[in-house]
Structure formats: structure tokens, C-alpha cells
Design a protein around this motif. Structure first.
Motif: not given
Length: 619
Positions: A32-34, A38-39, A56-57, A274-275
Motif C-alpha cells: 500500500f505504501l509503495l 509515491l503518489a 517524508g512520503w 504514477l502510483g
């Protein structure tokens, strides 16, 4: 296997399943965080001019990767807690079933198929089960994290990813049954090949004694070809996996790129696009490849191996749709011992032309320039002192030794260059030490016959050579032969019956009756001499054998003389000396052929061997 249903097995290990599910949350969060991180880093950070927010993201995505790695390690431990009990239970079941089959079959040492199940297939089941759990866990976690991230970013993206993914899974599920069938064929072929190799290695002496090298090689080669054909068929169906991966992993990328401008005009941000591409290329595509590869190989192997370990029978004989049957040799494989019925003998059944033989390159020849012709149907006895070359002559005639010079023919055919099966069709040689193997009486007596001779023929052959009483005592054709429990004479009787039952027109007896009494020897030799169209060559153990023959060959060093027994009494000093110690009380009680079996006191031995007791005169 008993009580080994998937749900029952997993239900008994609910704690391990709970641990697996709990630790799987960390890899799902990583996925999920990948894409989501990035988005957000792109939309809320770098594109908005806030570099710190973007970094930070990205840091959050990195932390998710670290947490996912930690969770993956714990997932492997949970999978081990499921796989190891499965292996232990399979080992117990296989051993119990194998022992039951072995005891029921009267084979306490088990079989090579049981060894394959215990050492090979159990490990396949354990590894396949662990791999299947891992790929399912990874795909579910990855799909859950990726689809949740897509829904969070922009719900409009879901159809372009979820639709191809569902279609890919449908195509792959459709191919599972054919894949399982092909995987089963591979494992069945593996078992058959293991059995073939095990039986061949254990019975090499039997194969050689029966002259069955070509048939055995053909049977093993057929099983090798069957396993190759099954593996190739499995590989062809593996192409379906490539198609499924292309649909579920590559098609969404093309759709997102092709529809990118439309998506951007309908509320999807650049970071969201992109995400979405990141979710597909970095998460869903590898997870789908692992799932399809894992289930397509590990899953089908597991299903088939569990079925085989349950002891299900092999499929019926017959060719598979993708190759030859693994359950037997091809239909045109040559039968045991000959490959065909023995051909009709020509003018001379045994013929030696200028044959010279020596044991070693510089050794003195045992036989030098020997010419010999034995017409078809003749009964010839070979006599001479020890070391004169009698057994060497028999081995040369049988094709077991190659002469240094000259040519050997059997039934008009050159012996040189012929295979064991071809020679077995022409002659049978019984040496002094008769070879008998463990098995049934029928197996021992019929191993030189081109096909199953039938019980009546077996009993008739045994009766003809005087082995009928022995066969009855062993339990008839179906009785069991234990070579260690038989005397030397009893082993010779079995070998004689085996030779009598063969279809070879030439029989060579190299002192093959030396452990029988004179009456039994006479009965056996007369039976062979009376075989229709048969030729008998006897390396004489007792001079009575020579006196029963139509013609006698006397070996005396460089001298070689043939004639009838009566002619040789006047022409050969050696034959006169050999016969001198034997009296001929016509009609003596208990004497089968009118020849006293007890040698005279002048001979070196007192058992009737043809051995000279002093220097011999030349003719």
C-alpha cells in the motif's frame, strides 16, 4: 491420505494460520505504501514545491519496505509450522501403506516405487505445500494492498487493473486441470522409471543369464521416452501461464498508458497515475507471476503427489495423448531371450573353421587351428584330460569367447558380432555351476522361452529331464525357488529343464550333470538327444556320457580326433585309457545305460570324472 483433507489439516493448525494472517498485514502495508506514498510524494510534495513533504512520503514508503521484510521473515516461520507436520504425517502414511503392500505381496523389502514415494515424492509434497502457501499469501497481501491503494488514490483506476487481473486468473484456473493431468503423467512416469531401473539393477545377472539385454534395454528406454514425452507435454501447457501473465500484468500497463490523457482529464492526478503504474509493475505483476508459477507447478505437483501417496493405482495401460505409455515397453519390443522363434538349423548346427584361441596375447593357444563340424540333430560328446580345452571349446561355440583366429558358426550363422538375444535364439549353454535365481518355478524354467510356455509345457520339460519330482516338491509352476535351499544337483535339474524348454536348436552341456547320479544324467542326456531337430554337445563328465553319444570328440593337446565310441577305442589311446577304468556289465541292476559308473582303482578320482591317471599315449 486418511483425514488429510486440506481444510481438516489446516483447521487442526489454527494457531499457525492465525500467526500467518497477522504477520501478513505488514507485507500488505508495504505494498500500500509503495504506490500510495509515491503518489503523495509527487502530488503533495515535489509537484507542489514542497520537497520536505515529498521526502517524508518516500521515507514512509521505505519504512513500509522495512516492515514488510520483517513480516516476510515471520511469515516463513509460520509456513514452516504448517509444512513440517505435513511431511511427518506423509512419512508415517507412506511407511504404513508401503509395509502393508509389501507384506501382502510377499515382498518384505518393499519396492522401488515405495522408495520413490518416501524419499522423492514426500519432499515434493512438503516443498510444494510450503511454496503454495507462500505464493498465495504474497499474492493476497499484494493484491489487497495494491487494490486498496488504487481505490484510495482514484476509484476510476480500478476497472483498468481489476478487469484484466480477473480475466488472467480465469484463464489460469481453466488450465489447472490439464496441467494437473500432465503433472500426474510426469510423476507416474517417474515411478515407472524408478521401478524399471530398480528391477534392472537388481536382476542384471538374470538378464544376462536369460540373454534378455535387448528386451530389457528396450523396456527401460520406453519408460525414459515416456517420462520425456510427459515432461514435454507439461511444458507445452506451461505456455498458458505466459498468456495469463500477459493479460493480468502487462495489459493494465498498456491500458493506463494509452488512456493516460483521458484519465488525467477525468480527475486522476499525475501522482495517482504514477502510483497506479507502480502498483501494477512493482507489485501486482511480480505477485501474479509468482502465483501462476507457484500454483501451476507447486500446486499441481502437490495435488498429484498427494493422490499418488494415497496409493491410488496407476492409470490403465495404453498410450497417453501426449506420448507413449509409461507403463510398459512398446508393443514391438523384442520378447524375452530371443525376440523370435529359433530359426531352422542349416546343414551344420555347430561349425569351427581354423579356430585358434589363447588366454592372453602371448599365451600358448589352448586350441590351435581347430576344424569341427557338428551336423544338425547330432549328439556329440567332448572328452579329454583336465586343461585340454573342453570348456573353452564350449564357450567358443556359444559365442561367449571370441577366437584369436578362425570363424565360429551356429546353424550356419557367424557368431561374431551377434547380440546376446540373437545368440540365445540359436543356442543354450548350461555350465557346471547351474544358475538359479529367486522367484517362481515358472520364472526359472521359462526364462529362456520366447513367451509364456504354459504350465503343461513346464511340467513336461521338467519330467523329461528328471526334474518332475523336484518341481512337485517346490509347489509346481507357481512354487517359490530359494537357490540357497537347493542342492547343487537340484540346481542343475532346474537349469536342465530351463534349457530343454528353450527354443534354441543347439544345446551345450558343459559338465552340466556332474552333480547328478549316473541314472539321472543318462535320463537328461537322452531327453536332449531326442528333442526334434535338436543338436546336443556334451562336455563329458563321465565316460558313460561319451559312450551314449553318436560321435565323440577327443581333445588331447594338439591332437583332435572324432569318431564313434567304438571307432575311437581302436584309434585313440587316450579314449582307450579313459574307458579302461569303466566296466560294462550289461544289464547291471540299477545301471541306466549298462555302463558301470564306478571307475577303476587306477584313476585319480573315484567319482567317475574323465581324468587321466598317467601319461597318455598318442594314437
Amino acid at each position: 491420505m486418511r483425514d488429510l483433507g486440506a481444510f481438516a489439516f489446516l483447521r487442526r493448525r489454527s494457531r499457525a494460520l492465525a500467526a500467518l494472517a497477522a504477520w501478513s498485514l505488514l507485507p500488505a502495508a508495504q505494498t500500500f505504501l509503495l504506490g500510495y506514498g509515491l503518489a503523495r510524494a509527487l502530488d503533495d510534495g515535489f509537484l507542489a514545491g514542497r520537497t520536505g513533504v515529498g521526502l517524508g512520503w518516500l521515507a514512509a514508503a521505505a519504512a513500509g519496505a522495512a516492515a514488510g521484510a520483517f513480516g516476510t521473515g515471520r511469515v516463513h516461520r509460520a509456513v514452516g509450522a504448517l509444512a513440517e507436520p505435513l511431511r511427518d504425517q506423509l512419512v508415517r502414511e507412506v511407511v504404513a501403506r508401503g509395509l502393508h503392500r509389501a507384506v501382502r505381496a510377499g515382498r518384505p523389502d518393499g519396492g522401488t516405487a515405495d522408495v520413490s514415494r518416501l524419499t522423492h515424492q514426500v519432499e515434493i509434497a512438503r516443498d510444494s505445500f510450503a511454496g503454495l502457501i507462500l505464493v498465495l499469501q504474497m499474492f493476497l497481501c499484494t493484491a489487497a494492498g495494491a487494490l486498496a491503494g488504487l481505490a484510495w488514490l482514484a476509484p476510476v483506476l480500478l476497472p483498468f487493473v481489476l478487469g484484466p487481473l480477473a480475466l488472467a486468473l480465469a484463464v489460469f484456473c481453466w488450465s489447472l486441470r490439464p496441467l494437473a493431468r500432465r503433472q500426474r503423467a510426469v510423476l507416474v512416469a517417474d515411478e515407472a522409471l524408478a521401478d524399471a531401473f530398480g528391477a534392472t539393477v537388481a536382476g542384471l545377472r538374470d538378464v544376462t543369464a536369460a540373454g534378455a539385454e535387448e528386451r530389457t534395454a528396450a523396456g527401460v528406454a520406453a519408460r525414459v521416452d515416456a517420462e520425456l514425452a510427459a515432461a514435454l507435454a507439461l511444458g507445452r501447457w506451461g505456455a498458458v501461464r505466459v498468456v495469463a501473465v500477459a493479460i493480468g500484468g502487462h495489459l493494465p500497463v498498456l491500458l493506463l498508458l494509452f488512456l493516460g490523457p483521458w484519465l488525467l482529464r477525468n480527475g486522476v492526478t499525475p501522482g495517482g497515475l504514477l502510483g497506479a503504474l507502480t502498483f501494477v509493475t512493482q507489485a501486482l505483476l511480480p505477485a501474479l507471476q509468482a502465483l501462476i508459477g507457484g500454483i501451476g507447478s507447486a500446486g499441481t505437483r502437490l495435488a498429484v503427489v498427494l493422490t499418488r501417496l494415497r496409493g491410488d493405482p496407476l492409470p490403465p495401460d495404453g498410450p497417453s495423448p501426449d506420448g507413449p505409455s509409461p507403463d510398459g515397453p512398446p508393443q514391438d519390443a523384442p520378447p524375452l531371450a530371443a525376440g523370435r522363434r529359433a530359426r531352422a538349423p542349416r546343414a551344420n548346427a555347430v561349425e569351427l573353421r581354423g579356430v585358434t584361441f589363447a588366454y592372453g596375447g602371448r599365451a600358448t593357444p589352448v586350441l590351435d587351428g581347430v576344424d569341427l563340424a557338428v551336423p544338425a540333430g547330432q549328439h556329440l560328446a567332448v572328452v579329454g584330460p583336465s586343461g585340454a580345452g573342453k570348456s573353452t571349446l564350449a564357450a567358443l561355440a556359444a559365442g561367449l569367447l571370441a577366437p584369436r583366429a578362425g570363424q565360429v558358426r551356429l546353424c550356419g550363422e557367424p557368431v561374431a558380432g551377434r547380440g546376446a538375444a540373437e545368440l540365445a535364439a540359436l543356442r543354450v549353454l548350461i555350465p557346471q555351476e547351474a544358475y538359479v535365481f529367486g522367484g517362481s518355478v515358472a520364472d526359472n524354467l521359462g526364462c529362456l522361452h520366447p513367451g509364456p510356455p504354459g504350465d503343461a509345457a513346464l511340467l513336461a520339460a521338467a519330467g523329461a529331464v528328471g526334474a518332475g519330482e523336484l518341481v512337485d516338491r517346490l509347489g509346481g509352476p507357481g512354487g517359490t525357488v530359494d537357490p540357497a535351499a537347493l542342492s547343487a544337483g537340484e540346481r542343475q535339474l532346474i537349469a536342465l529343464a530351463r534349457a530343454f524348454l528353450s527354443t534354441a536348436p543347439v544345446v551345450l552341456l558343459d559338465e552340466a550333470t556332474c552333480h547328478l547320479d549316473p541314472a539321472a544324467e543318462a535320463r537328461a542326456e537322452r531327453a536332449f538327444a531326442a528333442r526334434p531337430g535338436g543338436t546336443l554337445v556334451v562336455i563329458a563328465h563321465r565316460i558313460s556320457s561319451a559312450r551314449r553319444a553318436e560321435r565323440v570328440l577327443v581333445l588331447d593337446g594338439a591332437d583332435l580326433l572324432t569318431g564313434t565310441p567304438r571307432e575311437l577305442l581302436t584309434r585313440s589311446a587316450l579314449f582307450r585309457d579313459l574307458a579302461a577304468g569303466w566296466s560294462d556289465p550289461a544289464g547291471a541292476p540299477g545301471d541306466a545305460d549298462g555302463v558301470d559308473p564306478v571307475p577303476g582303482a587306477g584313476l585319480a578320482y573315484h567319482r567317475g570324472e574323465v581324468v587321466a591317471h598317467r601319461s597318455l599315449r598318442k594314437p
